[in-house]
Motif scaffolding. Sequence first.
Motif, PDB file in Angstrom:
ATOM      1  N   ILE A 148       0.824  -1.213   0.000  1.00  0.00           N
ATOM      2  CA  ILE A 148       0.000   0.000   0.000  1.00  0.00           C
ATOM      3  C   ILE A 148       0.858   1.264   0.000  1.00  0.00           C
ATOM      4  O   ILE A 148       0.365   2.357  -0.237  1.00  0.00           O
ATOM      5  N   PRO A 294      -2.122  -7.440  -1.957  1.00  0.00           N
ATOM      6  CA  PRO A 294      -3.169  -6.615  -1.336  1.00  0.00           C
ATOM      7  C   PRO A 294      -2.646  -5.227  -0.953  1.00  0.00           C
ATOM      8  O   PRO A 294      -1.597  -5.111  -0.319  1.00  0.00           O
ATOM      9  N   GLY A 295      -3.381  -4.213  -1.365  1.00  0.00           N
ATOM     10  CA  GLY A 295      -2.992  -2.846  -1.060  1.00  0.00           C
ATOM     11  C   GLY A 295      -2.261  -2.175  -2.200  1.00  0.00           C
ATOM     12  O   GLY A 295      -2.234  -0.953  -2.288  1.00  0.00           O
ATOM     13  N   ILE A 297      -2.983  -2.497  -5.412  1.00  0.00           N
ATOM     14  CA  ILE A 297      -3.978  -2.033  -6.383  1.00  0.00           C
ATOM     15  C   ILE A 297      -5.094  -1.356  -5.610  1.00  0.00           C
ATOM     16  O   ILE A 297      -5.578  -1.894  -4.612  1.00  0.00           O
ATOM     17  N   ILE A 299      -8.552  -0.084  -4.191  1.00  0.00           N
ATOM     18  CA  ILE A 299      -9.730  -0.921  -3.909  1.00  0.00           C
ATOM     19  C   ILE A 299     -10.729  -0.901  -5.072  1.00  0.00           C
ATOM     20  O   ILE A 299     -11.298  -1.931  -5.440  1.00  0.00           O
ATOM     21  N   GLU A 418      -4.168   7.311  -5.422  1.00  0.00           N
ATOM     22  CA  GLU A 418      -5.574   7.658  -5.302  1.00  0.00           C
ATOM     23  C   GLU A 418      -5.867   8.025  -3.848  1.00  0.00           C
ATOM     24  O   GLU A 418      -5.429   7.339  -2.926  1.00  0.00           O
ATOM     25  N   GLY A 419      -6.602   9.131  -3.657  1.00  0.00           N
ATOM     26  CA  GLY A 419      -7.114   9.427  -2.322  1.00  0.00           C
ATOM     27  C   GLY A 419      -6.109   9.930  -1.311  1.00  0.00           C
ATOM     28  O   GLY A 419      -6.393   9.942  -0.113  1.00  0.00           O
ATOM     29  N   MET A 420      -4.931  10.363  -1.789  1.00  0.00           N
ATOM     30  CA  MET A 420      -3.963  10.921  -0.828  1.00  0.00           C
ATOM     31  C   MET A 420      -4.448  12.301  -0.380  1.00  0.00           C
ATOM     32  O   MET A 420      -4.780  13.133  -1.217  1.00  0.00           O
TER      33      MET A 420
ATOM     34  N   PRO B  72     -11.967   4.219   2.089  1.00  0.00           N
ATOM     35  CA  PRO B  72     -10.740   3.416   1.968  1.00  0.00           C
ATOM     36  C   PRO B  72      -9.450   4.206   2.158  1.00  0.00           C
ATOM     37  O   PRO B  72      -8.439   3.635   2.574  1.00  0.00           O
ATOM     38  N   TYR B  73      -9.495   5.501   1.838  1.00  0.00           N
ATOM     39  CA  TYR B  73      -8.225   6.236   1.847  1.00  0.00           C
ATOM     40  C   TYR B  73      -7.880   6.798   3.222  1.00  0.00           C
ATOM     41  O   TYR B  73      -6.853   7.470   3.383  1.00  0.00           O
ATOM     42  N   ILE B  75      -6.636   5.157   5.309  1.00  0.00           N
ATOM     43  CA  ILE B  75      -5.372   4.504   5.650  1.00  0.00           C
ATOM     44  C   ILE B  75      -4.191   5.463   5.465  1.00  0.00           C
ATOM     45  O   ILE B  75      -3.172   5.353   6.142  1.00  0.00           O
ATOM     46  N   TRP B 187      -8.362  -5.095   0.225  1.00  0.00           N
ATOM     47  CA  TRP B 187      -7.911  -3.771   0.676  1.00  0.00           C
ATOM     48  C   TRP B 187      -7.622  -3.774   2.181  1.00  0.00           C
ATOM     49  O   TRP B 187      -6.660  -3.146   2.645  1.00  0.00           O
ATOM     50  N   CYS B 191      -4.372  -2.541   4.005  1.00  0.00           N
ATOM     51  CA  CYS B 191      -4.329  -1.503   5.057  1.00  0.00           C
ATOM     52  C   CYS B 191      -3.611  -2.016   6.299  1.00  0.00           C
ATOM     53  O   CYS B 191      -2.727  -1.348   6.841  1.00  0.00           O
TER      54      CYS B 191
END
Lengths: 442, 277
Positions: A148, A294-295, A297, A299, A418-420, B72-73, B75, B187, B191
């Motif tokens: 991740i 996992p992490g 790619i 979600i 994404e999503g930072m 989800p983000y 994390i 995911w 995390c």
Amino acid sequence: MKITLFEQAPYRYLADDFETNNESVCSTSYSHTTRDGVYSSMRDFLDELMLGARAGFDGLAVTEHGQSSYDMMPNPDLVASALAYMTESEGLEVAIFPMGRSLGKAREPVRVAEEYAMIDVMSGGRLVAGFPIGLHYDASINNGVPPIEIRPRFDENLELLLRAWTDPEPFPWNGRFSQYPQVNIWPRPMQPQPPVWITGIGNPRTMQMCLERNFGFNYLSWFGAKLTGKRIFDRFWEVADQVGVPRNPYRLGFAQTIAVAETDERAEREYAAHLEYGFRKGLGSIPPEKLGLPGGIDIRGVQALLKDPGDFGLYAQMRHATFAELVDAGVVICGSPATVRDQVMEFCTEYGIGNLHAMLGFGSLPRDLVMKNIQLFAEEVAPHLRGLWHDSEHVHHWWPERLGGVPTAVTAGASATEGMPPEGVLTARSAPRAAVPAGAVR
Amino acid sequence: MTTDLAAPVISEEAISVWDGRLTMRIKVAGAGAPLLYLHPAAGLRWDPFLSHLAESFTVYAPEFPGTSVGDPYAIHAVDDLPDVVLVYEELVRKLGLHNAVLVGQSFGGMLAAELAATFPGLTDRLVLLDPIGLWREDAPVASWMSTPPEQLPALLFHDPTSEAARTLLAMPEDPEMARAATAGMVWAFGCTGKFAWPIPDRGLRKRLHRITASTLIVWGEHDRLVPPTYAQDFHALVADSRVEIIAGSGHVPQVENFPATVRVVDEFLRRGRAVTR
């Protein structure tokens, strides 16, 4: 169109049934090798690349894969630096294109900046700087990076690297993943800023970043271009439209495995078994759990891939794929010069590709056949392709000036993650300024 | 002891922590003294064990940052394990839990042990179910994140064909929901893996001596993910601790041998001390 010779450095002498008896090509026991086999695999690979430089290719491209038998290339900069000096001393006007050091894997980003700067100086300004985000097994299993964190690490390392190249003054770096009291690399690159290319396989976020930030985008089509090409390239140009940048073919690179002989029949006879080796004992033997940890790619990406795994083309069958299947899927283009140039021309024209990375050595293909493939391609195929976009209005902004490019500066834009949050890695600690100082902008 | 599997009424709370950068979502059920349950790497799944605990306690089960549906983000708001420990301590305070029983499974077990070691005053009763957090060269912890999905059941369960195992692994029938559930689990691995990859050892061994809570260490006899030999390591490092090995069970004893697990947990929670004095 720019045409590079692209090769990986596979161990060429694995047993015929390797793929049925081994879990993967990235956990291969070294007991499968001999010293002579390793030496000749590496020596031939280097000789073949040099032949490409002498045969008039526009660039030489190599990739990074640690701990793997299908590409013995823990650091492509070692090869790139050898090529940089060799080609410079022979006066060969060819781009040196490591595709290159993964910034999601790198734990020493300043060293990556230094290596590329060295290559640029050694080659007299012929570096094209590729940065894959990070193959999961390589970044996470070989280098211990939590999956991740691959993309956040890529983002931070890229900002650091661009500033290390272009800021003339020493600066401190207080990053999330690395801290340096002083960054002041010597030498800096010769080019005001080497062209930056990112490798991707279809994530629209990566495409968006490339298009917003003025990076080139390399699609490495291992999965079968006939299956995946339309999806990927249509997606790329749709993102370009959304971002609002012109559909300039020179911002797009495409890797294709190609095998040329005098006739279609002879091409199959000479190359088929080696092509099967290349993919069965290459991508086909990298299990999915090593490609997608996992992490690593996003979600939503996982959900999309579960619904439609089409971006992976022939991958699921590749461990035992036959030559015919590889051809049908477009994983390889194999045939006479006319067959090959027609197919490549049609494909590049249809999808707006301005940089072809021709993979002409593969799998167990022996030195003499690789040399033949390179020579025939250079003489009988490349001349027909090179003029593809000459008459268009487009200018190549992602190629070194010394080699005819008109490079333009990297710009601000989307990160790879994404999503930072806005206070995330990109701006929080060191607040890097614009990547290129005003004086360097053309 | 009851084995009635009927789920209690579960409510949900959202608590803002970490200077507003994180919203923690907590499932709450039951009545009585507080009990904080920390879920394993795959995310929170309300199971009969939690329903059982909710018969005697008010169970608070927070979702790990990034594992809540639609967020989800989150994390990205926590960088390292000390961040996470502080987030959970803040959450405990904001929930107003005083001396809550602390129960953690696997990844959640490591987190529970970290919390109890960093903040010894936070709890005086700790239950660790097959926790990760230590590493032995002679018995390496399996890499659940890089295990092919089809091999995960055999890694998690002594008998992956048992009804309990199949119930836990069951996916929704609707394809879209099944994909969402799979992506969510993947995911969640990612995390939690941020704090357990590549080796699930962030130095807990150095800190376990700080735990003052009475500690029950529960381990599946046939745990293939974290071999039971680790139970003795935890026991040796936590002063007031006791080990209970659960027969016929792999990594998830409260699922695979529910009766035996709740028997030892109930007894521990009733008596309140790990070691009789």
